[in-house]
Motif scaffolding. Structure first.
Motif, PDB file in Angstrom:
ATOM      1  N   VAL A 116      25.592  51.276   7.120  1.00 44.19           N
ATOM      2  CA  VAL A 116      25.122  50.300   6.686  1.00 44.19           C
ATOM      3  C   VAL A 116      24.170  50.124   8.062  1.00 44.19           C
ATOM      4  CG1 VAL A 116      27.151  48.935   6.886  1.00 44.19           C
ATOM      5  CG2 VAL A 116      25.348  47.996   5.516  1.00 44.19           C
ATOM      6  N   GLU A 117      23.370  49.340   7.989  1.00 48.89           N
ATOM      7  CA  GLU A 117      22.137  49.074   8.807  1.00 48.89           C
ATOM      8  C   GLU A 117      22.677  47.521   9.372  1.00 48.89           C
ATOM      9  OE1 GLU A 117      20.557  50.291  10.507  1.00 48.89           O
ATOM     10  OE2 GLU A 117      20.295  52.071   9.536  1.00 48.89           O
ATOM     11  N   ARG A 118      22.498  47.246  10.546  1.00 48.33           N
ATOM     12  CA  ARG A 118      23.067  45.846  11.098  1.00 48.33           C
ATOM     13  C   ARG A 118      22.087  44.518  10.428  1.00 48.33           C
ATOM     14  NH1 ARG A 118      22.419  44.916  17.354  1.00 48.33           N
ATOM     15  NH2 ARG A 118      21.034  42.246  16.203  1.00 48.33           N
ATOM     16  N   ALA A 119      20.805  45.512  10.780  1.00 47.11           N
ATOM     17  CA  ALA A 119      19.741  44.421  10.080  1.00 47.11           C
ATOM     18  C   ALA A 119      19.615  43.754   8.692  1.00 47.11           C
ATOM     19  CB  ALA A 119      18.067  44.568  10.118  1.00 47.11           C
ATOM     20  N   ASP A 150      26.848  44.235  -1.355  1.00 47.33           N
ATOM     21  CA  ASP A 150      25.862  44.179  -1.492  1.00 47.33           C
ATOM     22  C   ASP A 150      24.820  44.474  -1.349  1.00 47.33           C
ATOM     23  OD1 ASP A 150      24.678  43.003  -4.372  1.00 47.33           O
ATOM     24  OD2 ASP A 150      24.200  41.475  -3.410  1.00 47.33           O
ATOM     25  N   ILE A 151      25.047  45.465  -0.642  1.00 39.43           N
ATOM     26  CA  ILE A 151      23.840  46.132   0.271  1.00 39.43           C
ATOM     27  C   ILE A 151      23.329  47.405  -0.835  1.00 39.43           C
ATOM     28  CG2 ILE A 151      22.735  46.867   2.533  1.00 39.43           C
ATOM     29  CD1 ILE A 151      23.914  44.306   2.369  1.00 39.43           C
ATOM     30  N   PRO A 152      22.196  47.856  -0.455  1.00 32.82           N
ATOM     31  CA  PRO A 152      21.676  49.099  -1.535  1.00 32.82           C
ATOM     32  C   PRO A 152      22.209  49.797  -0.338  1.00 32.82           C
ATOM     33  CG  PRO A 152      20.027  47.037  -2.031  1.00 32.82           C
ATOM     34  CD  PRO A 152      21.221  46.917  -0.564  1.00 32.82           C
ATOM     35  N   GLY A 153      22.197  51.032  -0.966  1.00 32.85           N
ATOM     36  CA  GLY A 153      22.370  52.887   0.272  1.00 32.85           C
ATOM     37  C   GLY A 153      23.355  52.394   0.786  1.00 32.85           C
ATOM     38  N   ALA A 154      24.693  51.574   1.220  1.00 30.21           N
ATOM     39  CA  ALA A 154      26.088  51.160   2.511  1.00 30.21           C
ATOM     40  C   ALA A 154      26.146  52.081   1.699  1.00 30.21           C
ATOM     41  CB  ALA A 154      26.174  50.138   1.681  1.00 30.21           C
TER      42      ALA A 154
END
Length: 117
Positions: free
Chosen positions: A32-35, A102-106
């Protein structure tokens, strides 16, 4: 804890200092991206230990339970380390936590072998 209750609305950000290092164990690596985490959950905290400086996000989904996402500041790798309290130490809980972020792609990329049945 009932894993069905792990929902974004039920997650509460807590201070990293409120999660005792002796209370948690590494469970999975999360791609998952920090941003993306900052956009959804606010700014990272910076924590220090004997080994490194860390970007971190700490949460409490229920009384007595907590989890923390960590990424080394000086030598970042792909994804965050997810460490959890005893009641959340299972692959099923890890999946629910990633969904609740709730982060798409995580997604989970590596699991602690001690957590697999």
């Amino acid at each position: 804890m009932d894993l069905r209750k792990l929902e974004p609305a039920g997650l509460k950000r807590i201070r990293e200092k409120d999660v005792g290092p002796r209370d948690i164990r590494w469970l999975v690596q999360v791609d998952v991206e920090r941003a993306a985490l900052e956009e959804r959950w606010g700014a990272t905290e910076i924590a220090h230990d004997d080994f490194a400086k860390w970007f971190c996000f700490a949460f409490s989904p229920a009384e007595g339970e907590a989890f923390i996402l960590l990424l080394q500041v000086d030598h970042p790798v792909a994804g965050f380390v997810l460490s959890v309290t005893k009641g959340l130490f299972s692959p099923e809980a890890a999946e629910r936590i990633v969904q609740a972020l709730d982060i798409p792609g995580a997604r989970i990329t590596r699991t602690n072998s001690e957590a697999t049945p």
